[in-house]
Write an enzyme that holds these catalytic residues in place. Structure first.
Site, PDB file in Angstrom:
ATOM      1  N   HIS A 134      47.134  46.450  33.603  1.00  0.00           N
ATOM      2  CA  HIS A 134      48.667  46.639  33.514  1.00  0.00           C
ATOM      3  C   HIS A 134      49.734  45.537  33.454  1.00  0.00           C
ATOM      4  O   HIS A 134      49.221  44.564  33.931  1.00  0.00           O
ATOM      5  CB  HIS A 134      49.229  48.021  34.926  1.00  0.00           C
ATOM      6  CG  HIS A 134      48.494  47.545  36.257  1.00  0.00           C
ATOM      7  ND1 HIS A 134      48.087  47.097  36.790  1.00  0.00           N
ATOM      8  CD2 HIS A 134      50.156  46.692  36.806  1.00  0.00           C
ATOM      9  CE1 HIS A 134      48.668  46.631  38.406  1.00  0.00           C
ATOM     10  NE2 HIS A 134      50.207  46.550  38.555  1.00  0.00           N
ATOM     11  N   HIS A 284      47.811  42.450  34.587  1.00  0.00           N
ATOM     12  CA  HIS A 284      46.751  41.526  35.134  1.00  0.00           C
ATOM     13  C   HIS A 284      46.185  42.432  36.793  1.00  0.00           C
ATOM     14  O   HIS A 284      46.859  43.876  36.416  1.00  0.00           O
ATOM     15  CB  HIS A 284      48.169  41.055  36.513  1.00  0.00           C
ATOM     16  CG  HIS A 284      49.196  42.119  37.223  1.00  0.00           C
ATOM     17  ND1 HIS A 284      50.309  42.351  36.256  1.00  0.00           N
ATOM     18  CD2 HIS A 284      49.233  42.264  38.567  1.00  0.00           C
ATOM     19  CE1 HIS A 284      51.174  43.073  36.934  1.00  0.00           C
ATOM     20  NE2 HIS A 284      50.397  42.929  38.288  1.00  0.00           N
TER      21      HIS A 284
END
Length: 308
Positions: A134, A284
């Site tokens: 995300h 990440h």
């Protein structure tokens, strides 16, 4: 007797699955930018593309304007920068982040000592759930510029975080895909992630406060000028103007492509480690492989601008 396939029956090729092997474009800096030395600290790269540890900086001490400028240059170059052995307080962490701008609050995550601090405390009673790729709060009209995460307690093994360089993801798209997505927009929404915990009335209030956001599929980084892929599997729900099936097929391809290992860096946490990432250039993923062990972290995020 084992079944065998005759040579003439073996296919010379399989159907096109979209993502092929071969060399990748590994371009850390904008094309017109040249390498510049750092004079106030040492940079320890974790790979050729993304992620570097900053050595020789003690964040207990005041950060001068000159140091902040060099750190920002390192952040833009490496997309995520790491610090080890930083025994700082939550207040010092917030003061460091404010050098880059106003701090945002998060309406759905547990708070720390102040409204601007998100506290992640995991143990045998509360497992990690951030293990989806995300970009932070892409469902906001103005997503975060970046975030600073400080781990105070780390498990002996597990709990690593990965980041993926989305400028490299864009650079390595086939030309026909780049032409197809340039100019498209996508809808980002929190409802299916955080809304499941809310009552219908609470959800209605939050949806009015945070309406679904429409952002470009390819955004332009406001400081480097680079194009970055800006869709993520956690919050991007559809591409505007495409039928649902076509949108989902294209998004699924872009999600897989954006996560290729060549675009990634992986960070192993220790107590008093810090990661500072550029949320405009990365996605990440927080590994949730340490349950039931304890992991405690605090995050502050910096208010960003509307993607364009």
């Amino acid at each position: 007797m084992a079944n065998t396939i005759a040579s003439e029956e073996r296919p010379r090729q399989i159907p096109d699955r979209g993502i092929k092997g071969g060399p990748r474009i590994i371009r850390r800096l904008p094309e017109e930018a040249g390498e510049q030395p750092y004079t106030l600290f040492r940079v320890k790269p974790y790979g050729p593309l993304i992620g570097a540890e900053i050595e020789g900086v003690d964040l207990r001490n005041p950060v001068t304007p000159e140091l902040q400028l060099e750190l920002n240059r390192a952040l833009l170059e490496w997309k995520v920068i790491f610090f080890r052995d930083q025994d700082i307080t939550s207040e010092q962490q917030q003061a460091f982040a404010r050098l880059w701008g106003e701090l945002e609050t998060h309406p759905f995550l547990p708070q720390g000592a102040s409204d601007e601090v998100v506290r992640f405390a995991k143990d045998d009673k509360k497992a990690g759930y951030e293990n989806n790729w995300h970009s932070d709060v892409s469902w906001r009209l103005t997503p975060a510029l970046g975030a600073i995460l400080r781990v105070t307690e780390a498990p002996l093994l597990g709990g690593d975080t990965l980041w993926s360089d989305q400028a490299a993801a864009y650079d390595n798209l086939p030309e026909e895909i780049r032409e197809r997505i340039d100019g498209l927009t996508a809808i980002h929404d929190f409802t299916h992630v955080f809304g499941v915990r809310l009552s219908p009335e609470e959800l209605r209030i939050r949806q009015e406060e945070f309406p679904a956001a429409e952002h470009p599929v390819v955004r332009t980084h406001p400081e480097t000028g680079r194009k970055t892929l800006y869709v993520n599997p956690n919050f991007t729900i559809r591409i505007v103007g495409l039928e649902q099936e076509e949108s989902e097929t294209l998004l699924s391809y872009l999600f897989r492509h954006s996560q290729l290992p060549e675009f990634q860096v992986r960070f192993r946490w220790e107590a008093n480690s810090i990661a500072f990432w550029d949320n405009r250039a990365t996605q990440h993923y927080a590994n949730s492989d340490y349950y039931p062990n304890r992991r405690v972290a605090e995050r502050v995020a910096i208010v960003g601008e509307r993607p364009y």
